[in-house]
Design a protein around this motif. Structure first.
Motif, PDB file in Angstrom:
ATOM      1  N   LEU A  69       0.830  -1.210   0.000  1.00  0.00           N
ATOM      2  CA  LEU A  69       0.000   0.000   0.000  1.00  0.00           C
ATOM      3  C   LEU A  69       0.864   1.259   0.000  1.00  0.00           C
ATOM      4  N   MET A  70       1.937   1.242   0.804  1.00  0.00           N
ATOM      5  CA  MET A  70       2.832   2.403   0.836  1.00  0.00           C
ATOM      6  C   MET A  70       3.508   2.604  -0.521  1.00  0.00           C
ATOM      7  N   ARG A  71       3.917   1.504  -1.151  1.00  0.00           N
ATOM      8  CA  ARG A  71       4.545   1.591  -2.473  1.00  0.00           C
ATOM      9  C   ARG A  71       3.582   2.203  -3.487  1.00  0.00           C
ATOM     10  N   GLU A  72       2.323   1.722  -3.473  1.00  0.00           N
ATOM     11  CA  GLU A  72       1.322   2.238  -4.397  1.00  0.00           C
ATOM     12  C   GLU A  72       1.047   3.720  -4.146  1.00  0.00           C
ATOM     13  N   ALA A  73       0.990   4.113  -2.874  1.00  0.00           N
ATOM     14  CA  ALA A  73       0.753   5.523  -2.542  1.00  0.00           C
ATOM     15  C   ALA A  73       1.918   6.385  -3.025  1.00  0.00           C
ATOM     16  N   LEU A  74       3.128   5.909  -2.839  1.00  0.00           N
ATOM     17  CA  LEU A  74       4.297   6.659  -3.296  1.00  0.00           C
ATOM     18  C   LEU A  74       4.303   6.772  -4.814  1.00  0.00           C
ATOM     19  N   ASP A  75       3.991   5.675  -5.497  1.00  0.00           N
ATOM     20  CA  ASP A  75       3.940   5.695  -6.959  1.00  0.00           C
ATOM     21  C   ASP A  75       2.870   6.655  -7.472  1.00  0.00           C
ATOM     22  N   ALA A  76       1.769   6.778  -6.724  1.00  0.00           N
ATOM     23  CA  ALA A  76       0.657   7.634  -7.156  1.00  0.00           C
ATOM     24  C   ALA A  76       0.876   9.110  -6.828  1.00  0.00           C
ATOM     25  N   SER A  77       1.845   9.407  -5.971  1.00  0.00           N
ATOM     26  CA  SER A  77       2.068  10.808  -5.588  1.00  0.00           C
ATOM     27  C   SER A  77       2.705  11.566  -6.752  1.00  0.00           C
ATOM     28  N   GLY A  78       2.405  12.833  -6.841  1.00  0.00           N
ATOM     29  CA  GLY A  78       2.990  13.641  -7.904  1.00  0.00           C
ATOM     30  C   GLY A  78       4.456  13.934  -7.658  1.00  0.00           C
ATOM     31  N   ASP A  79       4.814  14.107  -6.405  1.00  0.00           N
ATOM     32  CA  ASP A  79       6.176  14.471  -6.020  1.00  0.00           C
ATOM     33  C   ASP A  79       6.597  13.529  -4.897  1.00  0.00           C
ATOM     34  N   ARG A  80       7.405  12.544  -5.234  1.00  0.00           N
ATOM     35  CA  ARG A  80       7.801  11.520  -4.258  1.00  0.00           C
ATOM     36  C   ARG A  80       8.531  12.113  -3.061  1.00  0.00           C
ATOM     37  N   GLU A  81       9.417  13.056  -3.299  1.00  0.00           N
ATOM     38  CA  GLU A  81      10.158  13.660  -2.192  1.00  0.00           C
ATOM     39  C   GLU A  81       9.204  14.344  -1.218  1.00  0.00           C
ATOM     40  N   GLN A  82       8.248  15.098  -1.740  1.00  0.00           N
ATOM     41  CA  GLN A  82       7.282  15.774  -0.872  1.00  0.00           C
ATOM     42  C   GLN A  82       6.394  14.760  -0.139  1.00  0.00           C
ATOM     43  N   ALA A  83       6.011  13.719  -0.848  1.00  0.00           N
ATOM     44  CA  ALA A  83       5.193  12.679  -0.216  1.00  0.00           C
ATOM     45  C   ALA A  83       5.959  12.037   0.944  1.00  0.00           C
ATOM     46  N   LEU A  84       7.240  11.740   0.724  1.00  0.00           N
ATOM     47  CA  LEU A  84       8.051  11.147   1.782  1.00  0.00           C
ATOM     48  C   LEU A  84       8.240  12.108   2.950  1.00  0.00           C
TER      49      LEU A  84
END
Length: 135
Positions: free
Chosen positions: A91-106
């Motif tokens: 689920l975390m991988r999918e959420a990260l993949d779906a985010s527009g900006d991975r750095e901001q999501a992290l």
């Protein structure tokens, strides 16, 4: 055998529907394959459900790849393909993949962590870095 407390929790297992979540939670707690009849019996302790409803949900989870099954007489025994932790990681991988900006999501994700969670993340990253670097 696990008790029934905790099933039907609001958002217990994200990504699954309410009944799918209850089935997965119980199977993870049980730790061994179970028939639809066993799952139905336990879930009906908390809420009236038709056997065919539980059968359909478990068949859907099987078709989605979340459960595997083996014949058990005229029925099947079902068990999860992944454990809770593997499911959460997906689920975390999918959420990260779906985010527009991975750095901001992290950054947003880390910003919501407790100190204990941040320490666990740092340890996991160190372990992973050692693993991929061969050290």
């Amino acid at each position: 055998m696990p008790g029934t407390s905790g099933w039907f929790k609001e958002g217990a297992v994200r990504g699954f529907g309410e009944l799918e979540s209850a089935v997965m939670e119980w199977l993870w707690d049980k730790g061994e394959p179970a028939t639809v009849r066993q799952v139905h019996t336990v879930l009906c302790e908390r809420r009236e459900l038709a056997y065919t409803t539980v059968l359909t949900v478990m068949d859907n989870l099987y078709k989605k790849g979340w459960l595997r099954r083996e014949p058990a007489g005229r029925a099947h025994r079902y068990e999860p393909v992944a454990n809770r932790e593997q499911y959460g990681a997906q689920l975390m991988r999918e959420a990260l993949d779906a985010s527009g900006d991975r750095e901001q999501a992290l950054l947003n994700f880390v910003g919501r962590m407790s100190l204990e969670e941040a320490v666990a993340l740092r340890q996991a990253l160190s372990t992973y870095e050692r693993k991929i670097s061969g050290k």
